[in-house]
Design a protein around this motif. Structure first.
Motif, PDB file in Angstrom:
ATOM      1  N   ALA A 336       7.299  38.706 -29.011  1.00  0.00           N
ATOM      2  CA  ALA A 336       7.972  39.938 -29.450  1.00  0.00           C
ATOM      3  C   ALA A 336       7.661  41.080 -28.486  1.00  0.00           C
ATOM      4  CB  ALA A 336       7.530  40.308 -30.860  1.00  0.00           C
ATOM      5  N   MET A 337       6.409  41.165 -28.053  1.00  0.00           N
ATOM      6  CA  MET A 337       6.022  42.261 -27.151  1.00  0.00           C
ATOM      7  C   MET A 337       6.748  42.142 -25.811  1.00  0.00           C
ATOM      8  SD  MET A 337       1.955  42.650 -27.905  1.00  0.00           S
ATOM      9  CE  MET A 337       1.371  43.875 -29.100  1.00  0.00           C
ATOM     10  N   GLU A 381       3.190  28.854 -26.401  1.00  0.00           N
ATOM     11  CA  GLU A 381       3.926  30.135 -26.434  1.00  0.00           C
ATOM     12  C   GLU A 381       4.377  30.540 -25.036  1.00  0.00           C
ATOM     13  OE1 GLU A 381       2.733  33.438 -28.821  1.00  0.00           O
ATOM     14  OE2 GLU A 381       1.291  32.235 -29.936  1.00  0.00           O
ATOM     15  N   VAL A 382       3.492  30.285 -24.064  1.00  0.00           N
ATOM     16  CA  VAL A 382       3.815  30.632 -22.670  1.00  0.00           C
ATOM     17  C   VAL A 382       5.009  29.805 -22.184  1.00  0.00           C
ATOM     18  CG1 VAL A 382       2.928  30.375 -20.307  1.00  0.00           C
ATOM     19  CG2 VAL A 382       1.529  31.499 -22.047  1.00  0.00           C
ATOM     20  N   VAL A 383       4.994  28.525 -22.514  1.00  0.00           N
ATOM     21  CA  VAL A 383       6.079  27.638 -22.064  1.00  0.00           C
ATOM     22  C   VAL A 383       7.396  28.033 -22.759  1.00  0.00           C
ATOM     23  CG1 VAL A 383       6.880  25.245 -22.057  1.00  0.00           C
ATOM     24  CG2 VAL A 383       4.482  25.770 -21.509  1.00  0.00           C
ATOM     25  N   THR A 384       7.317  28.297 -24.043  1.00  0.00           N
ATOM     26  CA  THR A 384       8.536  28.669 -24.782  1.00  0.00           C
ATOM     27  C   THR A 384       9.160  29.931 -24.185  1.00  0.00           C
ATOM     28  OG1 THR A 384       7.587  27.773 -26.776  1.00  0.00           O
ATOM     29  CG2 THR A 384       9.429  29.279 -27.077  1.00  0.00           C
ATOM     30  N   LEU A 385       8.321  30.925 -23.949  1.00  0.00           N
ATOM     31  CA  LEU A 385       8.863  32.177 -23.412  1.00  0.00           C
ATOM     32  C   LEU A 385       9.480  31.949 -22.034  1.00  0.00           C
ATOM     33  CD1 LEU A 385       9.290  35.233 -23.701  1.00  0.00           C
ATOM     34  CD2 LEU A 385       6.988  35.578 -22.764  1.00  0.00           C
ATOM     35  N   GLY A 386       8.788  31.187 -21.192  1.00  0.00           N
ATOM     36  CA  GLY A 386       9.307  30.916 -19.847  1.00  0.00           C
ATOM     37  C   GLY A 386      10.669  30.240 -19.909  1.00  0.00           C
ATOM     38  N   ARG A 387      10.816  29.304 -20.832  1.00  0.00           N
ATOM     39  CA  ARG A 387      12.110  28.599 -20.935  1.00  0.00           C
ATOM     40  C   ARG A 387      13.206  29.531 -21.434  1.00  0.00           C
ATOM     41  NH1 ARG A 387       9.661  22.786 -22.825  1.00  0.00           N
ATOM     42  NH2 ARG A 387       8.776  22.365 -20.774  1.00  0.00           N
ATOM     43  N   GLU A 388      12.841  30.402 -22.364  1.00  0.00           N
ATOM     44  CA  GLU A 388      13.854  31.348 -22.870  1.00  0.00           C
ATOM     45  C   GLU A 388      14.305  32.300 -21.762  1.00  0.00           C
ATOM     46  OE1 GLU A 388      12.372  31.649 -27.514  1.00  0.00           O
ATOM     47  OE2 GLU A 388      12.303  33.420 -26.248  1.00  0.00           O
ATOM     48  N   ASP A 623      29.423  44.663 -19.282  1.00  0.00           N
ATOM     49  CA  ASP A 623      28.535  43.765 -20.039  1.00  0.00           C
ATOM     50  C   ASP A 623      27.470  44.575 -20.754  1.00  0.00           C
ATOM     51  OD1 ASP A 623      29.398  41.010 -19.451  1.00  0.00           O
ATOM     52  OD2 ASP A 623      29.057  41.649 -17.371  1.00  0.00           O
ATOM     53  N   ARG A 624      27.332  44.260 -22.036  1.00  0.00           N
ATOM     54  CA  ARG A 624      26.426  45.035 -22.882  1.00  0.00           C
ATOM     55  C   ARG A 624      25.480  44.057 -23.567  1.00  0.00           C
ATOM     56  NH1 ARG A 624      30.364  48.158 -26.639  1.00  0.00           N
ATOM     57  NH2 ARG A 624      30.627  46.067 -27.374  1.00  0.00           N
ATOM     58  N   TYR A 625      24.207  44.352 -23.521  1.00  0.00           N
ATOM     59  CA  TYR A 625      23.215  43.465 -24.139  1.00  0.00           C
ATOM     60  C   TYR A 625      22.422  44.275 -25.156  1.00  0.00           C
ATOM     61  CZ  TYR A 625      24.390  40.809 -19.988  1.00  0.00           C
ATOM     62  OH  TYR A 625      25.079  40.143 -19.005  1.00  0.00           O
ATOM     63  N   GLU A 626      22.512  43.871 -26.407  1.00  0.00           N
ATOM     64  CA  GLU A 626      21.740  44.546 -27.448  1.00  0.00           C
ATOM     65  C   GLU A 626      20.530  43.677 -27.764  1.00  0.00           C
ATOM     66  OE1 GLU A 626      23.789  45.153 -31.207  1.00  0.00           O
ATOM     67  OE2 GLU A 626      22.465  46.850 -31.647  1.00  0.00           O
ATOM     68  N   LEU A 627      19.331  44.231 -27.568  1.00  0.00           N
ATOM     69  CA  LEU A 627      18.116  43.469 -27.855  1.00  0.00           C
ATOM     70  C   LEU A 627      17.512  43.974 -29.156  1.00  0.00           C
ATOM     71  CD1 LEU A 627      18.218  43.506 -24.482  1.00  0.00           C
ATOM     72  CD2 LEU A 627      16.103  42.253 -24.875  1.00  0.00           C
ATOM     73  N   LEU A 628      17.242  43.046 -30.046  1.00  0.00           N
ATOM     74  CA  LEU A 628      16.646  43.401 -31.326  1.00  0.00           C
ATOM     75  C   LEU A 628      15.326  42.662 -31.454  1.00  0.00           C
ATOM     76  CD1 LEU A 628      20.101  43.013 -32.456  1.00  0.00           C
ATOM     77  CD2 LEU A 628      18.857  45.016 -33.284  1.00  0.00           C
ATOM     78  N   VAL A 629      14.292  43.376 -31.808  1.00  0.00           N
ATOM     79  CA  VAL A 629      12.966  42.755 -31.876  1.00  0.00           C
ATOM     80  C   VAL A 629      12.334  43.083 -33.216  1.00  0.00           C
ATOM     81  CG1 VAL A 629      10.730  42.508 -30.732  1.00  0.00           C
ATOM     82  CG2 VAL A 629      12.721  43.166 -29.381  1.00  0.00           C
ATOM     83  N   ASN A 630      11.784  42.055 -33.836  1.00  0.00           N
ATOM     84  CA  ASN A 630      11.028  42.232 -35.074  1.00  0.00           C
ATOM     85  C   ASN A 630       9.546  42.305 -34.711  1.00  0.00           C
ATOM     86  OD1 ASN A 630       9.766  42.040 -37.521  1.00  0.00           O
ATOM     87  ND2 ASN A 630      10.673  40.080 -38.122  1.00  0.00           N
ATOM     88  N   GLN A 631       8.954  43.468 -34.871  1.00  0.00           N
ATOM     89  CA  GLN A 631       7.542  43.642 -34.483  1.00  0.00           C
ATOM     90  C   GLN A 631       6.619  43.449 -35.680  1.00  0.00           C
ATOM     91  OE1 GLN A 631       6.413  43.901 -31.526  1.00  0.00           O
ATOM     92  NE2 GLN A 631       7.811  45.019 -30.188  1.00  0.00           N
ATOM     93  N   SER A 658      19.491  38.238 -39.244  1.00  0.00           N
ATOM     94  CA  SER A 658      18.115  38.073 -39.695  1.00  0.00           C
ATOM     95  C   SER A 658      17.214  37.705 -38.505  1.00  0.00           C
ATOM     96  CB  SER A 658      18.133  36.994 -40.784  1.00  0.00           C
ATOM     97  OG  SER A 658      16.875  36.443 -40.899  1.00  0.00           O
ATOM     98  N   LEU A 659      16.071  38.356 -38.433  1.00  0.00           N
ATOM     99  CA  LEU A 659      15.107  38.077 -37.362  1.00  0.00           C
ATOM    100  C   LEU A 659      13.868  37.429 -37.979  1.00  0.00           C
ATOM    101  CD1 LEU A 659      15.185  41.488 -35.414  1.00  0.00           C
ATOM    102  CD2 LEU A 659      16.223  39.336 -34.666  1.00  0.00           C
ATOM    103  N   ARG A 660      13.462  36.305 -37.423  1.00  0.00           N
ATOM    104  CA  ARG A 660      12.243  35.642 -37.900  1.00  0.00           C
ATOM    105  C   ARG A 660      11.029  36.552 -37.659  1.00  0.00           C
ATOM    106  NH1 ARG A 660      11.319  30.897 -34.603  1.00  0.00           N
ATOM    107  NH2 ARG A 660      12.722  31.881 -33.167  1.00  0.00           N
ATOM    108  N   PRO A 661       9.861  36.222 -38.284  1.00  0.00           N
ATOM    109  CA  PRO A 661       8.656  36.989 -37.977  1.00  0.00           C
ATOM    110  C   PRO A 661       8.465  37.045 -36.460  1.00  0.00           C
ATOM    111  CG  PRO A 661       8.221  35.444 -39.754  1.00  0.00           C
ATOM    112  CD  PRO A 661       9.622  35.181 -39.290  1.00  0.00           C
ATOM    113  N   TRP A 662       8.208  38.204 -35.912  1.00  0.00           N
ATOM    114  CA  TRP A 662       8.053  38.437 -34.467  1.00  0.00           C
ATOM    115  C   TRP A 662       9.290  37.944 -33.690  1.00  0.00           C
ATOM    116  CZ3 TRP A 662       4.208  41.588 -34.539  1.00  0.00           C
ATOM    117  CH2 TRP A 662       3.071  41.327 -35.308  1.00  0.00           C
TER     118      TRP A 662
END
Ligand code: GLA
Length: 672
Positions: A336-337, A381-388, A623-631, A658-662
């Protein structure tokens, strides 16, 4: 070479989102390097910083260099398609240098010299340090600067981090020369520093010292100039290294790593010299305000050089090791951060460090690859973020445009937190927290601007305690309002000139046309005292900390102090000036009061995305990108502004989401 022509490794169409961290292969046997590179690939790492603390290994004795091992590391990285951010190792001179040249180490205000055995034991003005650092940089770029793995140069590390101020004789001589350039004659210096006070008049520059230990308060103007001088002295050393790197490789961008709201260096002055602005951010996950602090940190860094890309050079995956009690990020929170930074325009997300150390003072600092290896939950978590992130390369050229700017300056920070102020607990961080807290709940993002910058692109500006400003800066703020802007200005603004000399008459100096009242005196309130504030419509909020003792002039009083010794005095005023409006706040309103204030202007009245969530927008043409973060660790619903494609899942989305936790969402849509 100008920023426009310098190829940047970031922020262009076709660039990836950079992902990686500090890589310290000198701490490991060569056999580990192959495993490192294999695991970096698995995690999607595409940029690592090498060499930051390698001086002792690269130059084990003066003039005897060994670059073979680092060349081998660069070869391995290149073979795996991983770029290198090649650092000059000049933040940590080796023991041989400190032993041979005593003046390499800094001196504190009592005259005691620091020792080697840690890092950053350096005096940036020492001719020996400068000579050795330059020789190291020259040799490094000769030997490795043309290696195909090199994507960026990283000068030094966190300039001024541990020992910002040195008081040695080299500094004394250099300070005198700096003052002479600034003031010319000693008479002018005496005038600028107000040395008639306490018999401080100088008869020659030779008598002038750095602000070493004195029996009581030093001269505030001298202290302020020492801060200016120190920031300039570090910058001069940075530019010396930069020049060598640029001459050898004009095509490689150059950076150094900032630390967000770091007081000793005027990052606005520095940032125009960087091709990519980088920052290190270590929010405390145990602090409920850490998300807000990171938002401010990233918005500030993005704003320092508005035409350069920026990236997060360092952060931790879970926890640091340098606080007294090092609370880790909750599972998922690191992700999330990172989306928070991405939403604020980051071109890359890097960590300190790639592999957790076995030895040394940072062995318990988390890393991308933890001590327990790939089985540790942090690795997943590191691998997941890198792939995303590999799916989000199209974000690279997309920019953030804020509608509201915070007016901020380092000289003001230095001066307003100077000695013997009416309220020593009036801090810049405190004023920012107070004025921006409810704004960050409403607005996706803020820019930061210097008082002299062009403010016309902004619908509103916020001015927290701009105690020190020049006449020209004051005129800039006034003409911004005249031209139709909206300003929110807090108490303790416009108090002194650039020399920290009080502007006489009612307080406010060049900002008085925007204040609507005459501030005749100021009253820091006793701790715990809460004053009532009554608004025009009869509503009541409260105030603490400070009260201006003011009388209204040409402003419309929107709220008054309702009790205490200054009952009836104006607390909030609106002043129409030219085509715009200025709101002046003479006390520290509570957050309900600040909400009423920000409700007054269209630009600041947005309802916001809801508690615990952040919404930011990046744009690249249509092109427009809306970023939504659940902190937060619980599920949250947010309202999407536009229907579009969520890039992490590939799903078409619209309306409530709906945003999952974090959790995070990146929604792409087309303008118009
Ligand atoms: C800073 C430094 C790194 C490391 C980290 C630890 O960011 O640049 O070398 O010490 O702090 O948090």
């Amino acid at each position: 070479m100008s920023l426009d022509t310098s190829p940047s490794p970031a922020g262009r169409a076709g660039d990836p989102v950079y992902y990686g961290g500090d890589y310290n292969p000198e701490q490991w046997p060569a056999s580990t390097w192959r495993e490192d590179v294999r695991l970096m690939r698995e995690a999607g790492v595409n940029l690592v910083t090498v060499g930051v603390f390698s001086w002792a290994r690269l130059e084990p004795q003066e003039g005897r260099f060994d670059f073979a091992w680092l060349r081998e590391v660069l070869d391995l990285l290149e073979g795996a398609g991983i770029g290198a951010d090649l650092a000059t190792p000049t933040a940590s001179p080796p023991p041989w240098a400190a032993t041979r040249y005593e003046d390499l180490a800094p001196v504190d205000e009592r005259g005691a010299r620091y020792s080697h055995g840690s890092r950053q034991a350096l005096c940036v003005v020492s001719p020996n340090y400068r000579r050795l650092a330059l020789a190291m940089t020259t040799k490094l770029v000769d030997e490795l600067g043309h290696h195909p793995a090199v994507r960026m140069f990283h000068v030094h590390n966190e300039y001024a981090c541990h020992v910002p101020y040195c008081y040695c004789d080299h500094h004394a001589a250099s300070f005198r020369a700096w003052l002479q350039r600034r003031y010319g004659t000693v008479e002018e210096l005496n005038e600028a520093w107000g040395t008639a006070f306490w018999s401080q008049g100088y008869s020659s520059y030779e008598e002038v010292l750095p602000p070493r230990m004195t029996p009581t308060f030093g001269n505030p103007a001298q202290l302020l100039d020492y801060k200016r001088f120190t920031s300039d002295a570090y910058l001069e050393q940075f530019l010396e290294e930069k020049q060598v790197l640029r001459a050898a490789r004009p095509d490689v961008p150059i950076t150094t790593n900032f630390m967000g709201l770091f007081k000793p260096l005027d990052y606005f002055a520095w940032a125009s010299h960087l091709d990519v602005v980088c920052t290190d951010n270590y929010p405390d996950p145990g602090d409920p305000d850490s998300t807000a602090h990171s938002a401010l940190h990233y918005d500030l860094v993005r704003s320092l050089n508005k035409s350069a890309p920026w990236l997060v050079m360092e952060q931790t995956t879970q926890r640091v090791n340098w606080r007294a009690h090092n609370v880790p990020k909750a599972p998922g929170q690191m992700r999330a951060m990172n989306y928070q930074a991405l939403g604020r325009g980051a071109a890359g997300l890097l960590f300190f460090q790639w592999r957790a150390s076995r030895s040394g003072a940072e062995k318990f600092h988390s890393a991308m690859l933890p001590h327990s290896g790939v089985d540790a939950p942090g690795w997943a978590e590191v691998v997941t973020l890198g792939r995303e992130l590999a799916r989000l390369g199209r974000l690279a050229p997309a920019r953030v445009q804020a509608e509201v700017a915070v007016v901020f300056s380092w000289p003001n920070w230095w001066a307003v937190e100077g000695v013997a102020q009416p309220a020593q607990d009036l801090t810049v961080q405190g004023q920012l927290d107070w004025m921006l807290r409810s704004l960050y709940q409403r607005l996706s993002t803020l820019d930061f601007c210097q008082p002299g910058e062009d403010l016309a692109p902004y619908k509103a500006i916020v001015v927290p305690s701009l105690y020190l400003l020049s006449d020209a800066e004051g005129a800039n703020l006034v003409s911004y309002v005249e031209g139709g802007g909206t300003a929110f200005i807090s108490f303790w603004s416009g108090i002194v000139d650039e020399r920290d000399a009080v502007r006489l008459g009612p307080y406010g100096g060049p900002l008085r046309p925007l204040m609507g009242c005459d501030v005749l005196d100021v009253a820091p309130l006793p701790e715990g005292q809460v004053l009532e504030v009554e608004w025009e419509d009869g509503a009541r909020t409260t105030a603490t900390f400070w009260a201006d003792v003011a009388v209204e002039r040409d402003g419309k009083v929107l709220a008054r102090l309702a009790d205490g010794p200054w009952a009836g005095r104006p607390a909030v005023l609106a002043t129409a000036h030219g085509a715009g409006t200025a709101y002046y706040v003479g006390t520290r309103l509570d957050q309900a009061g600040m909400a009423r204030l920000y409700d007054l202007a269209r630009a600041t009245a947005s309802p916001g995305p809801g508690p615990g969530t952040e919404r930011t927008v990046r744009r690249d043409g249509a092109d427009r990108y809306e970023l939504l973060v659940n902190q937060t660790p619980t599920e949250r619903e947010v309202q999407l502004t536009w229907p579009g494609t969520e890039l992490l899942s590939g799903a078409a989305v619209s309306g409530r989401h709906s945003l999952r936790p974090w959790g995070a969402a990146v929604v792409h849509s087309k303008e118009g």
